[in-house]
Design a protein around this motif. Structure first.
Motif: not given
Lengths: 506, 506
Positions: B194-219
């Motif tokens: 949903e990038e073209k509509s502003g990624s609304p679902s991505l933001v809400s996914a942060i809290a639920r999936h923080r472990g999966k998003l853990a990293a040192e650098v985002m590319l």
């Protein structure tokens, strides 16, 4: 100038005089009341013939039907072929005629966008008990009704513009026939099939058919009656000049993130250009726009002042709090040329918008012309104004070299023009018509120095060289240039009497 | 701050230093050359999946296909359900990893208007031997070709934005596998639907999936490489604020003859409002628009100066003679917020225009934001500007009472916003990535302080709290926000090497 009707009082005198005693309006009015069903049915039948001028097959079907309907009223009727849609011509000579009247109207209508209409087809008339905007509800089965309330509305393309006036003429002839009255003038009728595209075939028909167009007075059955609802005469019409202005950005739409604020934005450039054309108070700033327009003679000033405009009511109805030029009355505004943005387009707007720097922005303008401001000179003034704003003006798509050379480019395309016309209301012919209508209704008609709208037959009027008077009979709120065009039936019923009274004027 | 890559020279030093000796670019380049058919075929297959975000069924088909393709490369892949389209997640842990990299990209694309495309379907890729605008001709039967010229273009929706970068990542993993090299970092991949509509679902996914998003650098695998064609790193992106401004005329369109110059014209009013927002030299006049933007630190100034923009060539290609702000370089312009009219609409324009005073005129604006100009404050400044121009500002259609009370009414509707983000290019992580790419290609990459375009994941970047670097790999002239989106294949082939070099950086 002799002033048969208004005598020594002149025009201003008539306007100020008490209304004449209610006249012998009776027989005509009674005939109309008794024949509403047939009159409305004839209009519904004519609306059913799609009449976009570019749809030549259906246009011809309109012409053929109208020829037959004129013939039915005792006119010698024929189609005059042109390079475009045929003209319908009818003629009826009367022994001992006082004069010859040439009636003009048109059978074509503006293109329709069916989806925008609140009915299945603009060519299948719908009767409503009031205006749509005021909650008007559809009245089903109206074909079988014997009578119709004057406030009911018939919705359909050309219901008002201009099939109703044509039906008005046909019904007026029926009424006189039924009442045993003979027209006092020879009648010629010419029905145009290309009015909405500027009547190109009409002009070229003048030379070929001059004899058929010979008359002493031209009566234009088109335009809208005054909002007061009173019968209306009109002695002129504004012309128009249509032009499209395209302003350019990059050759192809560019991503507004990657190039926004660097690639020139055509929408903003167009906005600056348009804003330069009119000041905040609605006065046009194009140099020379109002040239040649002086103060009015006192009689014509009095005529403007006597028009019973109810600006407050109109503004409430139309939903705006202040006219564009706050100090200017509607009648005064119509005496001046106008500059109107009739359409804007650049890429997509609203829900469909994309994040781009568009490649172009387009404004479609219409300038309403008056007698003092002919189209070619006005076009040149606008061209000069665009140049003065720093634009390189082109007439076709700019090529790469042009783009590389000029920071700002505007394409100006003229899409059509029609000159204004104006007949002096002080001519005896004008006053005879005004007297006839006043006698029928027991009050003076509203006299309009000019219509704001255009009847694109100024070249015809000029070439024929005799006075032209418009008898606008339809309601002003008819949406004729948009979707949901409609006719208030009371206006049709009154219009029949107006036309009949002129047919038998002394 | 330690500066591992640039040493005592710092960033400006690297930019000025002679290009490193051509490196061991060989094996990766050779693998790509030998595997072009499979790489292009994978991209063509992905383009064939329609990916408008609102078409949820097809969006899910994209997600499912991408999950499978990640799994094929040895990632543990799954769909993360959201309130909208699913996120595709993949993970591959590497023994002895130096760090964890989180790759972000998106599989959705902008809506298509098929008729505007020069091919039967935007989802059936077409190969051309050059850009359409330069006479590119279709190359038939390309599925059977073994090799592709770098200047050839693949046309299709999301060919560039962002299916090519996704394919670039997949192919980079294939290349390393084939060359017997193991990534030096743990990999996490998140693909947004949903990038073209502003990624609304991505933001809400942060809290639920923080472990999966853990990293040192985002590319971030999105955005377009510098027009010079050199590999590009980008340390920020502008945000955006989308808003629609509607200005009102009469409640219904009125005949421009009968009411022109009396009824207020919404197009001209909108033009005056827009013109008030920007001066003739492209500087925005909205009060406070540039607040908080100071001079740049010398290193960042040097970075801007080192970008090999060829403005003259760009302007020739895009067909304009002068940038909107003549004194401002492209890189400088991108450091500032922009105000862009992305679309205009009022009634009909051009061939369809009618002679009316339209009931409204609409401008769709996008403001590109920088880190210093957050969206809510910017929205308020624009609202204040519109008010200061004399408009009564509403957020929904004005009712009769509002219309009767206010001579000028503007409706402002916010259609979306995304904040800007910026990572300091002086961080060691940034320099490690820059060094890896420099080593692969034998010359420093182009370093962009910010992209002009938006990656609507600033909230994700903020919430995650580690540096984010974009690796934009596709050609800049890809039409990604319009019809005829296309990918230059040479960019895809280079992009694979860029991504692979980062996957194995020390």
């Amino acid at each position: 100038m002799t002033c048969a009707l208004f005598g020594s009082l002149g025009l201003a005198g008539l306007l100020a005089a008490p209304a004449p005693v209610p006249p012998a309006r009776g027989p005509l009015e009674a005939w109309v009341a008794a024949n509403q069903r047939a009159v409305v049915a004839e209009l519904v039948d004519l609306i059913a013939l799609p009449n976009t001028a570019s749809d030549t097959e259906n246009a011809r079907a309109n012409a053929t039907a109208l020829r037959a309907r004129l013939a039915k009223r005792g006119l010698r009727a024929e189609l005059l072929e042109t390079d475009g849609n045929p003209l319908v011509y009818g003629e009826r000579l009367v022994p001992g005629a006082r004069r010859t009247l040439l009636f003009y109207s048109h059978y074509d209508g503006l293109p329709v966008e069916t989806r925008a209409w609140k009915q299945p087809s603009p060519f299948k008339a719908v009767l409503r008990d009031a205006r749509l905007e005021e909650g008007g509800r559809e009245l089903p089965g109206f074909a079988s009704r014997a009578s119709f309330q004057p406030d009911w509305r018939l919705y359909g393309r050309s219901a008002a513009d201009a099939k109703a006036p044509i039906v008005g003429l046909l019904a007026a002839l029926d009424a006189l026939e039924a009442l045993g009255r003979t027209p006092t003038s020879n009648l010629r009728v010419i029905l145009d099939g290309e009015e909405k595209s500027g009547s190109p075939s009409l002009v070229s028909a003048i030379a070929r058919h001059r004899g058929k167009l010979a008359a002493e007075v031209m009566l234009i059955l088109d335009g809208q009656a005054h909002p007061s609802g009173r019968p209306t005469l009109m002695f002129g019409a504004r012309g128009y000049l249509l032009l499209d202005v395209t302003v350019y950005g990059p050759k192809v739409p560019l991503h507004s993130g990657h190039y926004g604020n660097w690639a020139p934005n055509p929408g903003l450039r167009l906005a600056r250009l348009l804003a330069s054309m009119k000041d905040a108070h609605g006065e046009v700033l194009v140099k020379g726009f109002y040239d040649g327009i002086g103060p009015l003679p006192p009689e014509e000033q009095a005529m403007l002042d006597a028009v019973p405009d109810d600006s407050e009511r109109l503004m409430r109805m139309f939903g705006f709090a202040q006219p564009e030029r706050p100090g200017l009355s509607l009648q005064r505004a119509l005496q001046l040329p106008s500059l109107n943005v009739r359409g804007l387009s650049s890429a997509y707007a609203g829900g469909e918008a994309r994040s781009i720097v568009p490649d172009r922005a387009l404004a479609s303008l219409d300038v309403r012309l008056v007698k003092e401001t002919p189209a070619p000179a006005m076009a040149e003034k606008i061209r000069a104004h665009v140049r003065a704003q720093g634009f390189h003006v082109v007439e076709s798509e700019p090529d790469d070299e042009t783009r590389a050379r000029h920071p700002a480019i505007a394409k100006l395309v003229m899409r059509g023009a029609a000159e204004a016309y104006r007949t002096s209301p002080l001519l005896p012919e004008c006053q005879a018509v005004a007297q006839a209508v006043a006698s029928q209704f027991g009050e003076p008609p509203v006299l309009l120095r000019t219509s704001g709208g255009t009847v694109p037959i100024a070249p015809l009027i000029d070439a024929l060289g005799f006075p032209a008077i418009a008898l606008p009979t339809v309601n002003f709120d008819n949406n004729q240039h948009a979707e949901n065009e409609n006719l208030r039936l009371g206006h049709l019923f009154t219009g029949i009497q107006t036309i009949a009274s002129v047919l038998v004027m002394p």
